[in-house]
Enzyme design. Structure first.
Site, PDB file in Angstrom:
ATOM      1  N   ASP A   1      13.874  -0.826  45.350  1.00  7.80           N
ATOM      2  CA  ASP A   1      12.594  -0.140  45.232  1.00  7.80           C
ATOM      3  C   ASP A   1      11.489  -1.024  44.659  1.00  7.80           C
ATOM      4  OD1 ASP A   1      10.738   1.866  45.319  1.00  7.80           O
ATOM      5  OD2 ASP A   1      11.552   3.028  43.664  1.00  7.80           O
TER       6      ASP A   1
ATOM      7  N   HIS B   1      10.268   9.370  50.780  1.00  6.48           N
ATOM      8  CA  HIS B   1      10.406   9.604  49.339  1.00  6.48           C
ATOM      9  C   HIS B   1      10.505  11.116  49.158  1.00  6.48           C
ATOM     10  CE1 HIS B   1       8.086   5.650  48.294  1.00  6.48           C
ATOM     11  NE2 HIS B   1       9.376   5.462  48.167  1.00  6.48           N
TER      12      HIS B   1
ATOM     13  N   GLN C   1       5.917  -5.345  45.051  1.00  8.84           N
ATOM     14  CA  GLN C   1       5.972  -4.906  43.651  1.00  8.84           C
ATOM     15  C   GLN C   1       6.766  -5.861  42.763  1.00  8.84           C
ATOM     16  OE1 GLN C   1       7.131  -0.750  43.553  1.00  8.84           O
ATOM     17  NE2 GLN C   1       5.427  -0.134  44.858  1.00  8.84           N
TER      18      GLN C   1
ATOM     19  N   HIS D   1      16.167   0.185  50.236  1.00  5.66           N
ATOM     20  CA  HIS D   1      14.798   0.590  49.899  1.00  5.66           C
ATOM     21  C   HIS D   1      14.100  -0.469  49.063  1.00  5.66           C
ATOM     22  CE1 HIS D   1      11.613   3.544  49.503  1.00  5.66           C
ATOM     23  NE2 HIS D   1      11.568   3.336  48.202  1.00  5.66           N
TER      24      HIS D   1
ATOM     25  N   HIS E   1       5.721   8.790  54.241  1.00  5.20           N
ATOM     26  CA  HIS E   1       5.902   8.350  52.853  1.00  5.20           C
ATOM     27  C   HIS E   1       6.578   9.392  51.974  1.00  5.20           C
ATOM     28  CE1 HIS E   1       4.707   7.840  48.608  1.00  5.20           C
ATOM     29  NE2 HIS E   1       4.841   6.554  48.864  1.00  5.20           N
TER      30      HIS E   1
ATOM     31  N   HIS F   1       9.997  -2.162  48.187  1.00  2.20           N
ATOM     32  CA  HIS F   1       8.570  -2.443  48.372  1.00  2.20           C
ATOM     33  C   HIS F   1       8.407  -3.856  47.829  1.00  2.20           C
ATOM     34  CE1 HIS F   1       8.322   1.901  48.767  1.00  2.20           C
ATOM     35  NE2 HIS F   1       8.768   2.051  47.548  1.00  2.20           N
TER      36      HIS F   1
ATOM     37  N   ARG G   1       1.897   3.713  38.173  1.00  2.00           N
ATOM     38  CA  ARG G   1       1.289   3.662  39.499  1.00  2.00           C
ATOM     39  C   ARG G   1      -0.173   3.199  39.424  1.00  2.00           C
ATOM     40  NH1 ARG G   1       0.563   8.551  43.865  1.00  2.00           N
ATOM     41  NH2 ARG G   1      -1.143   9.045  42.455  1.00  2.00           N
TER      42      ARG G   1
ATOM     43  N   HIS H   1      15.048   8.640  46.410  1.00  2.00           N
ATOM     44  CA  HIS H   1      14.755   9.302  45.128  1.00  2.00           C
ATOM     45  C   HIS H   1      14.870  10.816  45.244  1.00  2.00           C
ATOM     46  CE1 HIS H   1      12.981   5.468  44.101  1.00  2.00           C
ATOM     47  NE2 HIS H   1      11.888   5.661  44.777  1.00  2.00           N
TER      48      HIS H   1
HETATM   49 ZN    ZN Z   1       9.960   3.639  46.872  1.00  2.00          ZN
END
Ligand code: ZN
Length: 456
Positions: free
Chosen positions: A323, A235, A63, A58, A210, A60, A84, A272
């Site tokens: 993540d 998620h 980020q 996992h 998502h 992204h 966020r 998660h």
């Molecule tokens: Zn994530």
């Protein structure tokens, strides 16, 4: 054909000596022989011990550029939601070139940490404001370019993100870049699939609604009909507020709802699944799905602690991912997972099932992450992809340890410098601790980050 010769390697049946591994031109293991002699053309690995290399299930990638930038208090009570908000500010400016450069560095760092492949949970699809790029899959293509540059294995997971919150709230601000109704998403997925054909043959695709809060029950049903094969990632229940919102909307907790209504099985990976009660924990373990755990990010965001002890006791499958990419370290993900349980239960070796906690965690994560990515890897045996990592057994961290303690040494005592070599489907990408593209990718990243920080 490539041939590796290792004095020691961890095979499905345990540690073996003088192991010769032949890898064919498609990146699969053609043969594994124990107690053999090295031949003239073999790459002799000396004090490097071979292990199956797990996948990072996992990520992204974008980020990663925020790492270290949100470690201050932005509200009286700082939590996931304020993090966020800062992440969305980033999304106001990120360009395709920047996303590609960041992803390339992330994949270099993952391979240097011992991962052979990545599941990219890809949800930034559009221009700031939500307009489509000329190629609807432009940003998937940028991920593919980073994969091609670095040689990492990929399971691409385009994300369906339609709503800004539970009960079909409209998208707001930075979320516009994610937004797809089902029709737009199917077009995007098809375009990404076409682009994937130009990548290594071990590359794969899945689908990622998502979360419950960003989709709806009708869409999840349609997803099941439209995408009959490949991994499904979602998620699940990262935040308490998310659980409360879904419960108010659908009359059930998110994992409870998914288990009862979404046909969760071995194709599924629930990322998660942090907020679960005892029935959900047991139900998820018995469903055959993989729990996608991201212990470093979950700690960084203050999500909570996964109920691993009960999940393991019920035979649940798991793998780890990085993540938010706040820090990319395979060993540390597993260390954090075990330590969170020690702190919670006031006990030691909570996730052990045999003499070595490290070996148990590592081997389960290797197998579980391969399953989650639909990747034919996770163990070193004939017919599997050659996703292999070499550990420098001569490092000081292992001094005095017995062989069965090697993985305990790596996970609990060493730093990431003990990762010596990594092969992703036979592609020898990390050599002597250094990714073969590290220098050029790092220069590229530094340049792009300079530009990006001028814009924010
Ligand atoms: Zn994530």
């Amino acid at each position: 054909m490539t041939t590796l010769f290792a004095e020691r390697a961890l095979l499905p049946e345990g540690w073996a000596s003088n192991v010769r591994i032949v890898v064919d031109d498609t990146g699969h293991i053609a043969s594994v022989s124990k107690d053999s002699a090295a031949e003239a053309q073999d790459e002799k690995l000396g004090a490097k011990f071979l292990l199956p290399a797990p996948s990072n299930l996992h990520s992204h990638a974008f980020q990663r550029a925020m790492a270290g930038m949100t470690e201050y208090r932005s509200a009286r009570h700082d939590d996931f939601w304020s993090w966020r908000t800062l992440m969305y500010r980033f999304l106001d400016v990120l360009t395709p070139d920047q996303i590609e450069a960041i992803a390339a560095l992330v994949y270099v760092e993952m391979q240097e940490a011992g991962y052979a492949a990545v599941g990219e949970f890809h949800y930034v699809h559009h221009r700031p404001g939500g307009g489509t790029y000329d190629n609807i899959a432009e940003l998937s293509e940028r991920i593919f370019a980073a994969v091609k540059e670095t040689g990492i294995g990929l399971t691409h997971l385009p994300v369906l993100y339609t709503y800004g919150g539970a009960d079909k709230q409209p998208l707001k601000g930075g979320q516009q870049r994610f937004g797809c109704d089902l029709e737009r998403f199917v077009k995007l997925h098809e375009a990404a699939r076409a682009g994937l054909r130009n990548l290594h043959t071990d590359s794969a695709m899945g689908v990622a609604p998502h979360s419950l809060r960003a989709t709806d029950p009708e869409q999840l049903k349609e997803i099941e009909n439209l995408f009959a094969d490949g991994p499904v990632h979602i998620h699940a229940a990262e935040q308490v507020r998310e659980v409360e919102d879904v419960e108010a909307w659908l009359g059930a907790r998110p994992v409870e709802w998914l288990l009862d209504n979404a046909g969760v099985n071995q194709r599924w990976c629930l990322i998660h699944a942090t907020q679960m009660n005892a029935a959900e924990t047991s139900g998820l373990a018995k469903s055959g799905a993989v729990a996608g755990l991201c212990p470093i990010t979950e700690a960084n965001l203050g999500d909570g602690i996964f109920n691993a002890q009960a999940f393991f006791a019920d035979g649940g499958h798991f793998g780890v991912g990085s993540d938010s990419n706040i820090r990319i370290s395979l060993a540390e993900e597993l260390r954090q997972l075990e330590y969170s349980q020690r702190l919670k239960h006031k006990a030691r070796n909570v996730l052990a099932s045999s003499a070595s906690t490290g070996e148990n965690l590592y081997m389960k994560a290797a197998i579980g992450s391969a399953r989650a990515l639909g990747r034919n890897s996770g163990v070193i045996e004939k017919g599997r992809l050659a996703d292999i990592v070499a550990i420098d057994a001569g490092d000081m961290a292992f001094c005095g340890l017995k062989e069965y303690q090697l993985l305990d040494g790596w996970i609990f005592a060493a730093d990431d410098g003990v990762v010596s070599d990594v092969w992703s489907a036979g592609r020898h990408c990390v050599k002597n601790g250094h990714h073969i593209k590290r220098d050029s990718v790092e220069r590229w990243y530094r340049k792009v980050l300079g530009e990006l920080m001028d814009q924010i």
